[in-house]
Design a protein around this motif. Sequence first.
Motif, PDB file in Angstrom:
ATOM      1  N   LEU A   1       0.766  -1.084  -0.032  1.00  0.00           N
ATOM      2  CA  LEU A   1       0.071   0.018   0.125  1.00  0.00           C
ATOM      3  C   LEU A   1       0.793   1.234  -0.032  1.00  0.00           C
ATOM      4  N   SER A   2       2.010   1.001   0.736  1.00  0.00           N
ATOM      5  CA  SER A   2       2.714   2.398   0.716  1.00  0.00           C
ATOM      6  C   SER A   2       3.494   2.673  -0.530  1.00  0.00           C
ATOM      7  N   SER A   3       3.826   1.454  -1.305  1.00  0.00           N
ATOM      8  CA  SER A   3       4.286   1.695  -2.680  1.00  0.00           C
ATOM      9  C   SER A   3       3.630   2.299  -3.669  1.00  0.00           C
ATOM     10  N   ILE A   4       2.237   1.878  -3.380  1.00  0.00           N
ATOM     11  CA  ILE A   4       1.123   2.413  -4.527  1.00  0.00           C
ATOM     12  C   ILE A   4       0.867   3.773  -4.159  1.00  0.00           C
ATOM     13  N   ALA A   5       0.937   4.055  -2.720  1.00  0.00           N
ATOM     14  CA  ALA A   5       0.462   5.620  -2.300  1.00  0.00           C
ATOM     15  C   ALA A   5       1.919   6.450  -2.702  1.00  0.00           C
ATOM     16  N   LYS A   6       2.905   6.314  -2.981  1.00  0.00           N
ATOM     17  CA  LYS A   6       3.958   6.854  -3.656  1.00  0.00           C
ATOM     18  C   LYS A   6       3.605   7.696  -5.077  1.00  0.00           C
ATOM     19  N   TYR A   7       2.524   7.062  -5.665  1.00  0.00           N
ATOM     20  CA  TYR A   7       2.255   7.522  -7.181  1.00  0.00           C
ATOM     21  C   TYR A   7       0.745   7.789  -7.158  1.00  0.00           C
ATOM     22  N   VAL A   8      -0.312   7.067  -6.417  1.00  0.00           N
ATOM     23  CA  VAL A   8      -1.644   7.502  -6.453  1.00  0.00           C
ATOM     24  C   VAL A   8      -2.134   7.250  -5.225  1.00  0.00           C
ATOM     25  N   THR A   9      -3.444   7.825  -5.050  1.00  0.00           N
ATOM     26  CA  THR A   9      -4.229   7.748  -3.649  1.00  0.00           C
ATOM     27  C   THR A   9      -5.267   7.019  -3.754  1.00  0.00           C
ATOM     28  N   LEU A  10      -5.478   6.000  -3.177  1.00  0.00           N
ATOM     29  CA  LEU A  10      -6.737   5.274  -3.019  1.00  0.00           C
ATOM     30  C   LEU A  10      -7.619   5.576  -2.203  1.00  0.00           C
ATOM     31  N   ASP A  11      -8.759   5.611  -2.185  1.00  0.00           N
ATOM     32  CA  ASP A  11      -9.697   5.657  -1.369  1.00  0.00           C
ATOM     33  C   ASP A  11      -9.932   4.332  -0.514  1.00  0.00           C
ATOM     34  N   GLU A  12     -10.540   4.450   0.380  1.00  0.00           N
ATOM     35  CA  GLU A  12     -10.901   2.979   1.213  1.00  0.00           C
ATOM     36  C   GLU A  12     -11.535   1.952   0.611  1.00  0.00           C
ATOM     37  N   GLN A  13     -12.540   2.155  -0.266  1.00  0.00           N
ATOM     38  CA  GLN A  13     -13.296   1.092  -0.998  1.00  0.00           C
ATOM     39  C   GLN A  13     -12.322   0.714  -1.968  1.00  0.00           C
ATOM     40  N   GLU A  14     -11.447   1.375  -2.806  1.00  0.00           N
ATOM     41  CA  GLU A  14     -10.624   1.016  -3.811  1.00  0.00           C
ATOM     42  C   GLU A  14      -9.446  -0.096  -3.216  1.00  0.00           C
ATOM     43  N   GLU A  15      -9.117   0.375  -2.055  1.00  0.00           N
ATOM     44  CA  GLU A  15      -7.949  -0.134  -1.334  1.00  0.00           C
ATOM     45  C   GLU A  15      -8.346  -1.567  -0.948  1.00  0.00           C
ATOM     46  N   GLN A  16      -9.860  -1.716  -0.278  1.00  0.00           N
ATOM     47  CA  GLN A  16     -10.358  -2.927  -0.123  1.00  0.00           C
ATOM     48  C   GLN A  16     -10.544  -3.879  -1.023  1.00  0.00           C
ATOM     49  N   TYR A  17     -10.929  -3.304  -2.136  1.00  0.00           N
ATOM     50  CA  TYR A  17     -11.160  -4.154  -3.427  1.00  0.00           C
ATOM     51  C   TYR A  17      -9.936  -4.759  -3.775  1.00  0.00           C
ATOM     52  N   LEU A  18      -8.748  -3.688  -3.945  1.00  0.00           N
ATOM     53  CA  LEU A  18      -7.429  -4.299  -4.213  1.00  0.00           C
ATOM     54  C   LEU A  18      -6.983  -5.447  -3.324  1.00  0.00           C
ATOM     55  N   LEU A  19      -7.348  -5.494  -1.896  1.00  0.00           N
ATOM     56  CA  LEU A  19      -6.697  -6.240  -1.009  1.00  0.00           C
ATOM     57  C   LEU A  19      -7.366  -7.516  -1.177  1.00  0.00           C
ATOM     58  N   SER A  20      -8.742  -7.494  -1.658  1.00  0.00           N
ATOM     59  CA  SER A  20      -9.550  -8.577  -1.635  1.00  0.00           C
ATOM     60  C   SER A  20      -9.207  -9.541  -2.905  1.00  0.00           C
ATOM     61  N   LEU A  21      -8.495  -8.949  -3.855  1.00  0.00           N
ATOM     62  CA  LEU A  21      -7.762  -9.662  -5.011  1.00  0.00           C
ATOM     63  C   LEU A  21      -6.409 -10.317  -4.802  1.00  0.00           C
ATOM     64  N   LEU A  22      -5.648 -10.059  -3.603  1.00  0.00           N
ATOM     65  CA  LEU A  22      -4.439 -10.527  -3.344  1.00  0.00           C
ATOM     66  C   LEU A  22      -4.295 -11.802  -3.083  1.00  0.00           C
TER      67      LEU A  22
ATOM     68  N   LYS B   1     -11.505  -1.626 -12.938  1.00  0.00           N
ATOM     69  CA  LYS B   1     -12.447  -1.092 -12.036  1.00  0.00           C
ATOM     70  C   LYS B   1     -11.773   0.098 -11.226  1.00  0.00           C
ATOM     71  N   VAL B   2     -10.606   0.156 -10.999  1.00  0.00           N
ATOM     72  CA  VAL B   2     -10.007   1.259 -10.338  1.00  0.00           C
ATOM     73  C   VAL B   2      -8.927   1.806 -11.136  1.00  0.00           C
ATOM     74  N   PRO B   3      -9.389   3.028 -11.964  1.00  0.00           N
ATOM     75  CA  PRO B   3      -8.367   3.692 -12.915  1.00  0.00           C
ATOM     76  C   PRO B   3      -7.195   4.284 -12.189  1.00  0.00           C
ATOM     77  N   LYS B   4      -7.288   4.608 -10.915  1.00  0.00           N
ATOM     78  CA  LYS B   4      -6.257   5.112 -10.365  1.00  0.00           C
ATOM     79  C   LYS B   4      -4.906   4.009 -10.389  1.00  0.00           C
ATOM     80  N   PHE B   5      -5.468   2.805 -10.149  1.00  0.00           N
ATOM     81  CA  PHE B   5      -4.382   1.633 -10.126  1.00  0.00           C
ATOM     82  C   PHE B   5      -3.919   1.554 -11.475  1.00  0.00           C
ATOM     83  N   GLU B   6      -4.777   1.821 -12.377  1.00  0.00           N
ATOM     84  CA  GLU B   6      -4.064   1.544 -13.858  1.00  0.00           C
ATOM     85  C   GLU B   6      -3.064   2.779 -14.299  1.00  0.00           C
ATOM     86  N   ARG B   7      -3.388   3.719 -13.532  1.00  0.00           N
ATOM     87  CA  ARG B   7      -2.324   4.861 -13.626  1.00  0.00           C
ATOM     88  C   ARG B   7      -1.239   4.526 -13.045  1.00  0.00           C
ATOM     89  N   PHE B   8      -1.162   4.010 -11.557  1.00  0.00           N
ATOM     90  CA  PHE B   8      -0.129   3.366 -10.928  1.00  0.00           C
ATOM     91  C   PHE B   8       0.695   2.378 -11.928  1.00  0.00           C
TER      92      PHE B   8
END
Length: 193
Positions: A7-28, A118-125
Motif C-alpha cells: 500500500l505504501s508503494s502504491i501511495a507513492k504514485y496514487v491515492t486510493l480511497d478506502e473502497q478501492e484499497e479494500q477491493y485491491l486487498l480482496s484480490l491478493l 475498476k480502479v482507474p487510479k491503479f491503472e495509472r499506477f
Amino acid sequence: MDNSLLLSSIAKYVTLDEQEEQYLLSLLHYKKAKRKQLVLEEGDISSKVIFVTAGCLRSYAVDKNGTEHVLQFAPPGWWIVDMRSYITGEPARLNIDAIDDSEYIFFNKTDFEELNLKVPKFERFNRILGQNAIATYQHRQIDNAIFAAMERYANFCQLYPSLIKTLPQKQVASYIGVTPEFLSKMLNTTIVK
C-alpha cells in the motif's frame, strides 16, 4: 499478512480511497518460497504479477551452455514478472526463483486486469511503474554497451544498495555481465588501490 509495504508503494504514485484499497486487498494472494524454489519456470506461462514483501526473488535466463544470466533482482518492495509471457500468453523464457526464503503477494492475471478496469487510479499506477521499468531497462542496455565492468558494478550498487552485502558474487557478476572470477579480481584490485 502485512500489506503495508504494498500500500505504501502504491501511495507513492496514487491515492486510493478506502473502497478501492479494500477491493485491491480482496484480490491478493499470498505465498512463501524457500531458498532456490522456482516461482516461475522457463516454458510455463507467466500468469501472475508478483510483489515481494520479504526475502528476494530474481529473474534469469539460462543459455545453451547452462550459464545463468540475471535480468532482475526483486527485494522487498519490488515487482517481478516475465512480462512478455504475461502479455502474450507465450511460454516464459525467464525463470524466477527465491534467492533466500521469501514471501510475496501476487495478483492473478484476470484479477489484475479487472482491478485496472475498476480502479482507474491503479491503472495509472501501473502505467507509471511500466514507464519506470522501461527507463531502467533502457539505461541498463546503454550501461552494458558503453560502460566498463566497474561502472556497471557501481550502477548495480546504486540500484540495489540493500543487496550488495547479501548476494553471492556469482549472481552479481551474472547481472553485470562478467564472470565471478573477473568480478572478484576487479573488486580486489580496486580495494588494494
